[in-house]
Enzyme design. Sequence first.
Site, PDB file in Angstrom:
ATOM      1  N   TYR A  47       0.847  -1.202   0.000  1.00  0.00           N
ATOM      2  CA  TYR A  47       0.000   0.000   0.000  1.00  0.00           C
ATOM      3  C   TYR A  47       0.883   1.253   0.000  1.00  0.00           C
ATOM      4  O   TYR A  47       1.117   1.857   1.049  1.00  0.00           O
ATOM      5  CB  TYR A  47      -0.889   0.025   1.237  1.00  0.00           C
ATOM      6  CG  TYR A  47      -1.822  -1.158   1.399  1.00  0.00           C
ATOM      7  CD1 TYR A  47      -2.655  -1.578   0.366  1.00  0.00           C
ATOM      8  CD2 TYR A  47      -1.898  -1.844   2.619  1.00  0.00           C
ATOM      9  CE1 TYR A  47      -3.522  -2.646   0.519  1.00  0.00           C
ATOM     10  CE2 TYR A  47      -2.767  -2.912   2.786  1.00  0.00           C
ATOM     11  CZ  TYR A  47      -3.574  -3.307   1.736  1.00  0.00           C
ATOM     12  OH  TYR A  47      -4.430  -4.372   1.909  1.00  0.00           O
ATOM     13  N   GLY A  51     -13.514  -1.113   4.772  1.00  0.00           N
ATOM     14  CA  GLY A  51     -12.201  -1.543   5.233  1.00  0.00           C
ATOM     15  C   GLY A  51     -12.169  -3.048   5.474  1.00  0.00           C
ATOM     16  O   GLY A  51     -11.107  -3.644   5.526  1.00  0.00           O
ATOM     17  N   ASP A 100     -12.821  -5.796   3.652  1.00  0.00           N
ATOM     18  CA  ASP A 100     -13.101  -6.169   2.266  1.00  0.00           C
ATOM     19  C   ASP A 100     -13.837  -7.494   2.077  1.00  0.00           C
ATOM     20  O   ASP A 100     -14.820  -7.566   1.371  1.00  0.00           O
ATOM     21  CB  ASP A 100     -11.788  -6.241   1.458  1.00  0.00           C
ATOM     22  CG  ASP A 100     -10.974  -4.962   1.525  1.00  0.00           C
ATOM     23  OD1 ASP A 100     -11.351  -4.027   2.250  1.00  0.00           O
ATOM     24  OD2 ASP A 100      -9.939  -4.915   0.836  1.00  0.00           O
ATOM     25  N   GLU A 153       0.051  -6.622   9.471  1.00  0.00           N
ATOM     26  CA  GLU A 153      -1.262  -6.039   9.153  1.00  0.00           C
ATOM     27  C   GLU A 153      -2.357  -6.694  10.003  1.00  0.00           C
ATOM     28  O   GLU A 153      -3.246  -6.045  10.513  1.00  0.00           O
ATOM     29  CB  GLU A 153      -1.537  -6.240   7.657  1.00  0.00           C
ATOM     30  CG  GLU A 153      -2.792  -5.553   7.138  1.00  0.00           C
ATOM     31  CD  GLU A 153      -2.991  -5.778   5.638  1.00  0.00           C
ATOM     32  OE1 GLU A 153      -2.234  -6.576   5.029  1.00  0.00           O
ATOM     33  OE2 GLU A 153      -3.927  -5.160   5.078  1.00  0.00           O
TER      34      GLU A 153
HETATM   35  C1  DGY Z   1      -6.722  -3.082  -1.164  1.00  0.00           C
HETATM   36  O1  DGY Z   1      -6.016  -2.487  -1.957  1.00  0.00           O
HETATM   37  O2  DGY Z   1      -6.759  -4.296  -1.064  1.00  0.00           O
HETATM   38  C2  DGY Z   1      -7.512  -2.286  -0.232  1.00  0.00           C
HETATM   39  O3  DGY Z   1      -8.148  -3.046   0.723  1.00  0.00           O
HETATM   40  C3  DGY Z   1      -8.477  -1.398  -0.975  1.00  0.00           C
HETATM   41  O4  DGY Z   1      -9.068  -0.570  -0.065  1.00  0.00           O
END
Ligand code: DGY
Length: 432
Positions: free
Chosen positions: A38, A168, A170, A400
Amino acid sequence: MSLQPELPETLSSTATEAVQILNANDRGTYSVPTQGLYPMQFNWDSAFAALGYRFLDAERAWTELFQLAAAQFPDGMIPHLVFRGQHEGYFPGPDVWDNGQLIPGSGITQPPVLASVARTLDEDCPTQRHNMMVDLLRRLVRWHAWFMQYRLDTVSKAVLIIHPWESGRDNLPDWDQVLQRVPVANLPAYRRSDLGHVDAAQRPTQAQYDRYLSLVYYGRERHWDQQWLHQHSAFRMVDPVMTAILLRANRDLLVLLQRYELYGCLGQVAADIHTLESGWRNLWNPDVRAYTAFDPHLEAHSGSVTSASFLHCYAGVLDRTEHAHSIDHLRRFARRVKFLLPSFDPQADGFDARKYWKGPVWHIINYLVAKGLHECGEERLALRIERDTLTLSEKTGLFEYYDPETGEGLGGKTFTWSAAVYLDRWCRLHQG
Ligand code: DGY
């Protein structure tokens, strides 16, 4: 300069690691959740990051919040992704979102923890930049109003999401049914960058990803018309995390508006709190005796207990009977897994200890739930959750998320919000 909460003189090795992570993921005026996976600013990650930065440099922590708020769109939304700096390698990038705004960001939002973090910072280390603070509060009023206009479910009065990424959480099993009904768009060939960083067994499936991406394409076809998406998105689910966090954020915002003598919007914020309180109560599912997600299309509750079911104290809605049932569920979770708080009911079908939001422990949810439990007098459970947060971090590092059974660290490594939450808890423990 602002006073800042002091770091103890001697740090544990994990606290040292947390400081290193916060520094390594610092891009000057904003932070990234982790390098590689990210590489740009994420909305709620950034707010949590500020909790950690306040121990290193209070004004740096405030800059994180100001920068996030500065990404606000003209309609009031603060997007879930803000593409700043070097974000090459992340997919889907700004060209895919194509949001038509000056700010290269996504077209959806994320849980609004910003106001609550601002209140914590304001109590610990108020900023010297008064004008920036006033600007931040005005932006928060507009963002929260945006939620009430474009994300409030008219049936339940709770907050709905139009994309699983917005929550958030997912790949929460609660979204599965509705997500399966999302038609897969005619997608161009694409390569998932997440799988270059994390084992596929710990990430959403390809079928889910195709639908996440389809929803992005449907959004941009509609030029991110939030009014239309609110009513017609192929994915719409009412989310307890969003509802609890917005409710709490409004309570914290109300305090800040009074403190900074911005009296003009108090009435509106108070009215929104009232609406959201009834929204939260409507998430009570008598069949499973827990607060659960809600499908606004079928007007039906989802049947599963998740870590969000324990956010009622954080949201500040206390019904004695519902609280007692919720605590029973929490104790049941605590008996089933070694580490709290699993994101999904460990006794339910669909639980997977390693797969993202289908079971793993997340420090940020632990932080929110424990904070609420302290406030409503559930000290023992709050302390157990906080102790597990520390143990998990010290056992395997600042990942994470974590396997609630083995404690193994999963997903992205050297994770900013895990470092921030660890440091917050560790420092409070060592300051008495
Ligand atoms: C990702 O990139 O997997 C994120 O969860 C998107 O918000």
